[in-house]
Design an enzyme around this catalytic site. Structure first.
Site, PDB file in Angstrom:
ATOM      1  N   HIS A   1     -29.342 -15.684  24.062  1.00 10.66           N
ATOM      2  CA  HIS A   1     -28.340 -15.515  25.112  1.00 10.66           C
ATOM      3  C   HIS A   1     -27.597 -16.802  25.454  1.00 10.66           C
ATOM      4  O   HIS A   1     -26.698 -16.789  26.287  1.00 10.66           O
ATOM      5  CB  HIS A   1     -28.998 -14.961  26.378  1.00 10.66           C
ATOM      6  CG  HIS A   1     -29.264 -13.492  26.300  1.00 10.66           C
ATOM      7  ND1 HIS A   1     -29.916 -12.935  25.219  1.00 10.66           N
ATOM      8  CD2 HIS A   1     -28.957 -12.469  27.132  1.00 10.66           C
ATOM      9  CE1 HIS A   1     -30.001 -11.624  25.413  1.00 10.66           C
ATOM     10  NE2 HIS A   1     -29.422 -11.318  26.557  1.00 10.66           N
TER      11      HIS A   1
ATOM     12  N   HIS B   1      -4.194   3.020  -3.418  1.00 11.65           N
ATOM     13  CA  HIS B   1      -4.374   2.517  -2.055  1.00 11.65           C
ATOM     14  C   HIS B   1      -3.583   1.232  -1.809  1.00 11.65           C
ATOM     15  O   HIS B   1      -2.778   1.169  -0.889  1.00 11.65           O
ATOM     16  CB  HIS B   1      -5.856   2.275  -1.742  1.00 11.65           C
ATOM     17  CG  HIS B   1      -6.052   1.383  -0.568  1.00 11.65           C
ATOM     18  ND1 HIS B   1      -6.032   1.846   0.724  1.00 11.65           N
ATOM     19  CD2 HIS B   1      -6.201   0.034  -0.481  1.00 11.65           C
ATOM     20  CE1 HIS B   1      -6.176   0.821   1.554  1.00 11.65           C
ATOM     21  NE2 HIS B   1      -6.279  -0.289   0.855  1.00 11.65           N
TER      22      HIS B   1
ATOM     23  N   ASP C   1      -9.532   6.776   7.274  1.00 15.81           N
ATOM     24  CA  ASP C   1     -10.986   6.728   7.046  1.00 15.81           C
ATOM     25  C   ASP C   1     -11.550   5.383   7.488  1.00 15.81           C
ATOM     26  O   ASP C   1     -12.572   5.313   8.166  1.00 15.81           O
ATOM     27  CB  ASP C   1     -11.304   6.908   5.550  1.00 15.81           C
ATOM     28  CG  ASP C   1     -10.856   8.248   5.015  1.00 15.81           C
ATOM     29  OD1 ASP C   1     -11.168   9.277   5.637  1.00 15.81           O
ATOM     30  OD2 ASP C   1     -10.171   8.263   3.966  1.00 15.81           O
ATOM     31  N   GLY C   2     -10.871   4.310   7.058  1.00 10.32           N
ATOM     32  CA  GLY C   2     -11.361   2.970   7.389  1.00 10.32           C
ATOM     33  C   GLY C   2     -11.457   2.778   8.891  1.00 10.32           C
ATOM     34  O   GLY C   2     -12.433   2.213   9.408  1.00 10.32           O
TER      35      GLY C   2
ATOM     36  N   HIS D   1       0.834  -1.199   0.000  1.00  8.87           N
ATOM     37  CA  HIS D   1       0.000   0.000   0.000  1.00  8.87           C
ATOM     38  C   HIS D   1       0.873   1.256   0.000  1.00  8.87           C
ATOM     39  O   HIS D   1       1.250   1.753   1.066  1.00  8.87           O
ATOM     40  CB  HIS D   1      -0.895   0.002   1.234  1.00  8.87           C
ATOM     41  CG  HIS D   1      -1.772  -1.203   1.345  1.00  8.87           C
ATOM     42  ND1 HIS D   1      -1.295  -2.439   1.729  1.00  8.87           N
ATOM     43  CD2 HIS D   1      -3.102  -1.367   1.110  1.00  8.87           C
ATOM     44  CE1 HIS D   1      -2.294  -3.313   1.730  1.00  8.87           C
ATOM     45  NE2 HIS D   1      -3.397  -2.683   1.365  1.00  8.87           N
TER      46      HIS D   1
ATOM     47  N   ASP E   1     -33.497 -16.697  29.644  1.00 10.00           N
ATOM     48  CA  ASP E   1     -33.182 -15.644  28.667  1.00 10.00           C
ATOM     49  C   ASP E   1     -33.282 -16.144  27.228  1.00 10.00           C
ATOM     50  O   ASP E   1     -33.403 -15.359  26.288  1.00 10.00           O
ATOM     51  CB  ASP E   1     -31.779 -15.064  28.916  1.00 10.00           C
ATOM     52  CG  ASP E   1     -31.835 -13.893  29.891  1.00 10.00           C
ATOM     53  OD1 ASP E   1     -32.938 -13.366  30.124  1.00 10.00           O
ATOM     54  OD2 ASP E   1     -30.771 -13.510  30.416  1.00 10.00           O
TER      55      ASP E   1
ATOM     56  N   GLU F   1     -18.597  -4.343  23.983  1.00 11.52           N
ATOM     57  CA  GLU F   1     -17.757  -5.539  24.110  1.00 11.52           C
ATOM     58  C   GLU F   1     -16.554  -5.510  23.188  1.00 11.52           C
ATOM     59  O   GLU F   1     -15.441  -5.898  23.576  1.00 11.52           O
ATOM     60  CB  GLU F   1     -18.576  -6.807  23.822  1.00 11.52           C
ATOM     61  CG  GLU F   1     -19.694  -7.095  24.815  1.00 11.52           C
ATOM     62  CD  GLU F   1     -20.975  -6.331  24.514  1.00 11.52           C
ATOM     63  OE1 GLU F   1     -21.024  -5.595  23.503  1.00 11.52           O
ATOM     64  OE2 GLU F   1     -21.939  -6.462  25.290  1.00 11.52           O
TER      65      GLU F   1
END
Ligand SMILES: Cc1ncc(C[n+]2csc(CCOP(=O)(O)OP(=O)(O)O)c2C)c(N)n1
Length: 670
Positions: A476, A265, A159-160, A30, A472, A414
């Protein structure tokens, strides 16, 4: 142009052309990002970054993360030029077998690479973990007149990176915590792989980060070194907010045919375009990998400067150690990834009368018992602390105003939690842990994978470890998560069967300092096994051990189970005995640990002569074949769970002693 201006341009073009040449030679890579971001990297690395190229591990160095890891040649060039142990030949061997210049930066492979990057957004979130670590350690160790922890965490993000959700999660928490020493330079080049960012990314990024509580600045010309430097100074001055400096750059800057195009890129510019670009930049077209002496000399000033910085720090540390020997000892222990002697003095010793106890409860007891001995054990949960039992009860919360607490609250984030914990481990000095439900390990898989790849000592606590969490329901209830975690090379997964195994599992987790450990813990209460009657627990570290056996005789069948299902196996064993069947019960809390044992040990636990085997685990049977062999069977779950009380589920899904007995008898042909 002044001499300094000329020297600056020479250095920046050295970075650009090295990237072009290495990618061209490798015929892969790159080039565009390094060419556009070279000026900001140059300013940061030559005017701000406090580092010591001859000791990449100096603990108080500034951290630099190239979150846009695909631009790796930018980092490799900086490392080579500033004097790290990365000879030019390594740059010439970019992306080749055995080189230290992998396609994306790899932690542990290349000196000076602070974290493995490439999966976009991860480096961004790792940096947040590093900044949390810096602030926590500064709070704990620094004393008036004795500052031994004081550094910045910088990153170049793309940006990514900023499109990825994990960066948003981490940015939100960083803003909330007011991490003032976190400074990110955004390579705002408006180009990603498919073309212009106008295709997908038109939000006002600056205002988004302002809304997160960040200090945001804009530099309209990515080649304006003075403006970049001024922005970094202003970012440093904004002490209570993390900083984003949005720098408008041009991908493949200087390339007449490819600048500002997605073509630059991720592919070599092409021989002809490399030549045209060099001409355009006023650079000799030959030889390739050309480094002007003046540029090298200037970059290499980092070596002397770095030595001086570290020597000054060393002197500060010595006077600190003279005044605070105890703290200095703690510092050494923590930064060497060691545990202080006696860390386990207060581990609980639980007997059947203490039960029944959920393994998550026991885990909470362990955490609270070791916390006073491990002052840099730091973690928390993604808003499930009361369920995960991860709270350190004697300690306060970490807040933006006060980092003297010990409880981090990650919020419902998470993915970032995992990456932040990785960043904390990468920083060094901390023992990081996280908490959530096992089913949500899916939300953390990218950082768990990277923790394993980097060999980071992160402890991932997962509770509600199987369908028996009950009401649940299937969303879950983990089914395939244990198998999915076990599939990650280098990750140790432990699913303890009772209180004693849980304590031992924690012992494994804390002493395993060169890789991550995942603990799978129950929501439901389980009996505390009677160790006077059953086997001693010492073999949890061996991954599997004989818990109950056919007295002095070859067993007819081996029942292998993990976690809560071990109790089922024990019950079935008794019923089988009544029918004259001699069953051995093997508790197997960890496949990975068992697989590491010598064959003699493994053959003792699972004798090759006993081929009638039945494995019991409330999850997908995938992988169990390896242990039960071609003549064995598995009682597992090949379906998603259901919402109901757990005892009903156990019955409906065939996890009863009666079913285990009948399957065992079937296997024995009785
Ligand atoms: C999580 C993740 N998804 C996809 C990719 C593949 N990929 C590498 S770079 C990139 C986007 C490139 O855009 P940008 O971040 O702006 O980099 P630039 O084009 O400026 O070099 C993508 C999609 C990745 N590395 N990580």
């Amino acid at each position: 142009m002044t001499y300094q201006d000329e020297l600056d341009q020479l250095c920046i073009n050295t970075l650009r052309t090295l990237a072009m040449d290495a990618v061209q030679k490798a015929n892969s890579g790159h080039p565009g990002m390094p060419m556009g971001a070279a000026p900001m990297a140059y300013v940061l690395w030559t005017r701000f970054l406090k580092h010591n190229p001859t000791n990449p591990h100096w603990p108080d160095r500034d951290r630099f993360v190239l979150s846009a890891g695909h631009g790796s040649m930018l980092l490799y060039s900086l490392l080579h030029l500033t004097g790290y142990d990365l000879p030019l030949e390594e740059l010439q061997n970019f992306r080749q077998w055995g080189s230290r210049t992998a396609g994306h930066p790899e932690y542990g492979l290349t000196p000076g690479v602070e974290t493995t990057t490439g999966p976009l957004g991860q480096g961004f979130a790792n940096g947040v973990g590093m900044a949390i670590a810096e602030r926590f350690l500064a709070e704990y160790f620094n004393r008036p007149g004795h500052t031994i922890v004081d550094h910045y965490t910088y990153a170049i993000v793309s940006d990514g990176d900023l499109m990825e959700g994990v960066a948003s999660e981490a940015a939100s928490l960083a803003g909330h915590l007011g991490l003032g020493k976190l400074i990110y330079l955004y390579d705002d080049n408006h180009i990603s792989i498919e073309g212009s960012t106008d295709l997908t990314f038109t939000e006002d990024v600056g205002r988004r980060f302002e809304a997160y509580g960040w200090h945001v600045q804009r530099v309209n010309d990515g080649n304006d070194l003075a403006a970049i430097a001024a922005a970094i100074e202003a970012a440093q001055a904004a002490k209570e907010q993390p900083s984003l400096i949005m720098i408008r750059t041009h991908i493949a800057y200087g390339s007449p045919g490819k600048q500002d195009t997605a073509a630059a890129h991720g592919a070599p510019l092409g021989e002809e375009e490399v030549r045209r670009t060099k001409e355009n930049l006023g650079w000799p077209t030959e030889p390739s990998f050309y480094i002007p002496d003046e540029a090298l000399t200037h970059f290499r000033e980092a070596v002397e400067q770095g030595r001086t910085w570290e020597a000054e720090w060393q002197a500060r540390f010595e006077s600190y150690a003279a005044e605070y020997p105890q703290l200095a000892d703690e510092w050494q222990t923590a930064t060497n990834r060691q545990l202080p002697i006696g860390w386990d003095a207060d581990l609980p010793d639980l007997v059947p009368a203490d039960g029944p106890l959920a393994t998550r409860q026991v885990s909470g007891q362990v955490l609270n018992a070791i916390a006073p001995y491990l002052p840099t054990l730091l973690g928390g949960s993604a808003d499930l602390a009361p369920s995960n039992n991860t709270l350190l009860k004697q300690y306060d919360d970490i807040t933006s105003d006060d980092f003297s607490g010990r409880n981090l609250h990650f919020g419902v984030r998470e993915h970032a939690m995992g990456s932040i914990a990785n960043g904390m481990a990468l920083h060094g000095g901390l023992i990081p842990y996280t908490g959530t439900f096992l089913v949500f390990s899916d939300y953390m898989r990218p950082p768990i994978r990277l923790a394993a790849m980097m060999g980071l000592p992160v402890i991932f606590i997962f509770t509600h470890d199987c369908v028996w969490l009950g009401e649940d329901g299937p969303t879950h209830q983990p089914i395939e998560q244990l198998a999915a975690l076990r599939a990650i090379p280098g990750l140790i997964v432990l699913r303890p069967a009772d209180a004693t195994e849980t304590i031992e599992a924690w012992r494994v987790a804390l002493t395993h300092r060169d890789g991550p450990v995942a603990l799978a813990l129950t929501r439901q209460k389980l009996p505390v096994l009677d160790r006077m009657e059953l086997a001693d627990v010492g073999e949890v570290a061996g991954g599997a051990y004989v818990l109950a056996d056919a007295e002095d005789e070859q067993p007819d069948i081996i029942l292998i189970a993990t976690g809560s299902e071990v109790h089922l196996a024990l019950e079935a064993r008794e019923q089988l005995a009544e029918q004259g069947v001699k069953a051995r019960v093997v508790s197997m809390p960890s496949w990975e640990l068992f697989d590491r044992q010598p064959p003699t040990y493994r053959d003792q636990v699972l004798p090759p002569t006993v081929t009638v085997r039945l494995a019991i685990e409330a999850g997908v049977p995938q992988g169990w074949r390896h242990y039960v062999g071609p003549t064995g069977e598995v009682i597992g779950l090949d379906r998603f769970g259901a919402s109901a009380p757990y005892k009903t589920l156990m019955e409906k899904f065939g996890f009863t002693a009666e079913n285990v007995v009948s399957r065992a008898l079937g296997l024995l042909g009785r």
